[in-house]
Enzyme design. Structure first.
Site, PDB file in Angstrom:
ATOM      1  N   LYS A 196       4.249   2.499 -45.810  1.00 36.68           N
ATOM      2  CA  LYS A 196       4.014   2.359 -47.247  1.00 36.68           C
ATOM      3  C   LYS A 196       3.170   1.123 -47.468  1.00 36.68           C
ATOM      4  CE  LYS A 196       6.200   1.882 -51.734  1.00 36.68           C
ATOM      5  NZ  LYS A 196       7.466   1.839 -52.479  1.00 36.68           N
ATOM      6  N   ARG A 206       4.339   1.648 -62.491  1.00 38.30           N
ATOM      7  CA  ARG A 206       4.993   0.468 -63.067  1.00 38.30           C
ATOM      8  C   ARG A 206       5.394   0.754 -64.514  1.00 38.30           C
ATOM      9  NH1 ARG A 206       3.043  -3.508 -59.179  1.00 38.30           N
ATOM     10  NH2 ARG A 206       3.720  -2.355 -57.342  1.00 38.30           N
ATOM     11  N   ARG A 217       3.861  -7.025 -53.792  1.00 38.72           N
ATOM     12  CA  ARG A 217       4.849  -6.719 -52.752  1.00 38.72           C
ATOM     13  C   ARG A 217       4.276  -6.928 -51.348  1.00 38.72           C
ATOM     14  NH1 ARG A 217       8.395  -4.337 -56.199  1.00 38.72           N
ATOM     15  NH2 ARG A 217       7.760  -2.643 -57.569  1.00 38.72           N
ATOM     16  N   LYS A 248       2.361   6.661 -47.497  1.00 36.79           N
ATOM     17  CA  LYS A 248       2.174   6.489 -48.933  1.00 36.79           C
ATOM     18  C   LYS A 248       1.331   5.272 -49.199  1.00 36.79           C
ATOM     19  CE  LYS A 248       4.945   5.453 -52.971  1.00 36.79           C
ATOM     20  NZ  LYS A 248       6.282   5.193 -53.460  1.00 36.79           N
ATOM     21  N   TYR A 313       3.044  14.773 -58.532  1.00 34.60           N
ATOM     22  CA  TYR A 313       3.502  14.978 -59.906  1.00 34.60           C
ATOM     23  C   TYR A 313       3.041  16.325 -60.456  1.00 34.60           C
ATOM     24  CZ  TYR A 313       4.736  10.133 -59.360  1.00 34.60           C
ATOM     25  OH  TYR A 313       5.302   8.976 -58.878  1.00 34.60           O
TER      26      TYR A 313
END
Ligand code: PBG
Length: 323
Positions: A196, A206, A217, A248, A313
């Site tokens: 990731k 977000r 991150r 990802k 999605y």
């Protein structure tokens, strides 16, 4: 012309193209990520992700049933809590929104699809990081693992078939595996976020989870410059007991996906993330590209690069086209 080799022959009719197509996209390859928000009675639109909503408990059940009817391979749930704290208590609490939603959806769909849960603290912490912080404000790997272990058990008890640790803490798969087994959840699997990357394309997510994060991150997610360390992460996740491994985001990391697929002896997933979704929706809304073709092309490319399954999605909509 003295041409005996003519690759165009195999492209000459749609039946011919169908016959020779190497890559298939089927509803079962698609996994729908879904957001459920605590304390709302109607779904709330996400501005940066047109067509995606934060569900109410009620609308989540309904949308889950629709996705199952369309034939999707799985559902991945994310919780959006009403309140947050420093240690993300809402993620461990059996009455936290994500665990409540898992029970709701499992009651609705049973074993007719594969129910998955995001196993991460970022939605539940008031600082928005994927783990708890040490006294200097860094993300404390091992203290976070102790909470992930409890969270995994809570999600399994709530009905997840697969838990999806997405925080990129070292050792997360092994610690969660031990905790699940110790609690008797030996049949609950782990979909590991193996490679990731720290990506700008998480932007719309977000908003989707009302993230409290300031900063980034980069101390736990991978550097986009690095491909080789994905293999190291893969070796660790497999050794720790991952049942499925994931790359990802998808589109900028198709080379990583191909490498992981070539080296993995468990199924491989890829996550077409929020920014990948929103870019295409925005361009299509402007008339700059053909929306449906572009969607199928991206999903086909991700499959071709080696993904057995794709989180997207568009899962329900695309499954409907393919049915
Ligand atoms: C972390 C998590 C993120 C996404 C899924 N799980 C956000 C992040 O790592 O910053 C992003 C998914 C997307 O952008 O669609 N729990």
């Amino acid at each position: 012309m003295d041409l005996t080799r003519r690759p165009r022959r195999l492209r000459s009719t749609s039946a011919m193209r169908r016959l020779v197509a190497e890559t298939e996209l089927r509803p079962r390859n698609l996994i729908l990520p879904m957001f459920v928000r605590e304390g709302v009675s109607e779904p709330v639109g996400i501005k940066s992700m047109p067509g995606v909503v934060q569900h109410s408990r009620e609308s989540l059940r309904k949308a889950s049933a629709e996705a199952v009817t369309a034939g999707v391979g799985g559902l991945m749930l994310f919780g959006v809590p009403a309140t947050r704290d420093a240690v993300g208590s809402g993620g461990v609490d059996p009455d936290g929104i994500l665990n409540v939603a898992l029970r709701d959806v499992r009651a609705e769909v049973g074993d007719s699809t594969v129910l998955m849960s995001d196993l991460c603290l970022d939605e539940f912490t008031d600082h928005g990081h994927c783990g708890v912080l040490d006294e200097r404000g860094g993300v404390d790997n091992d203290a976070t693992l102790r909470i992930y272990a409890q969270m995994g058990v809570a999600q399994a008890a709530a009905g997840a078939h697969l838990v999806g640790p997405s925080g990129m803490m070292d050792g997360q798969v092994g610690v969660i595996r031990h905790a699940l087994d110790a609690a008797g959840h030996t049949d609950t699997g782990i979909l590991a976020y193996t490679a990731k990357y720290s990506s700008a394309f998480y932007g719309p997510f977000r908003e989707a989870v009302d993230s409290q994060l300031r900063g980034d991150r980069k101390t736990y997610q991978q550097d986009p410059a690095n491909g080789r360390e994905a293999l190291r992460e893969l070796a660790l996740d497999l050794a720790e007991g991952a049942d499925v491994v994931m790359v990802k985001p998808a589109m900028c990391y198709l080379d990583v996906l191909r490498t992981i697929a070539d080296h993995s002896d468990v199924p491989v997933a890829a996550y077409q993330i929020s920014g990948e979704y929103s870019m295409i929706e925005a361009a299509a809304a402007n008339g700059w590209l053909e929306r449906d073709r572009a969607i199928v092309e991206t999903l086909t490319g991700i499959r071709r690069a080696g993904a057995d399954m794709v989180l997207t999605y568009w899962a329900t909509e695309v499954a409907g086209w393919l049915a």
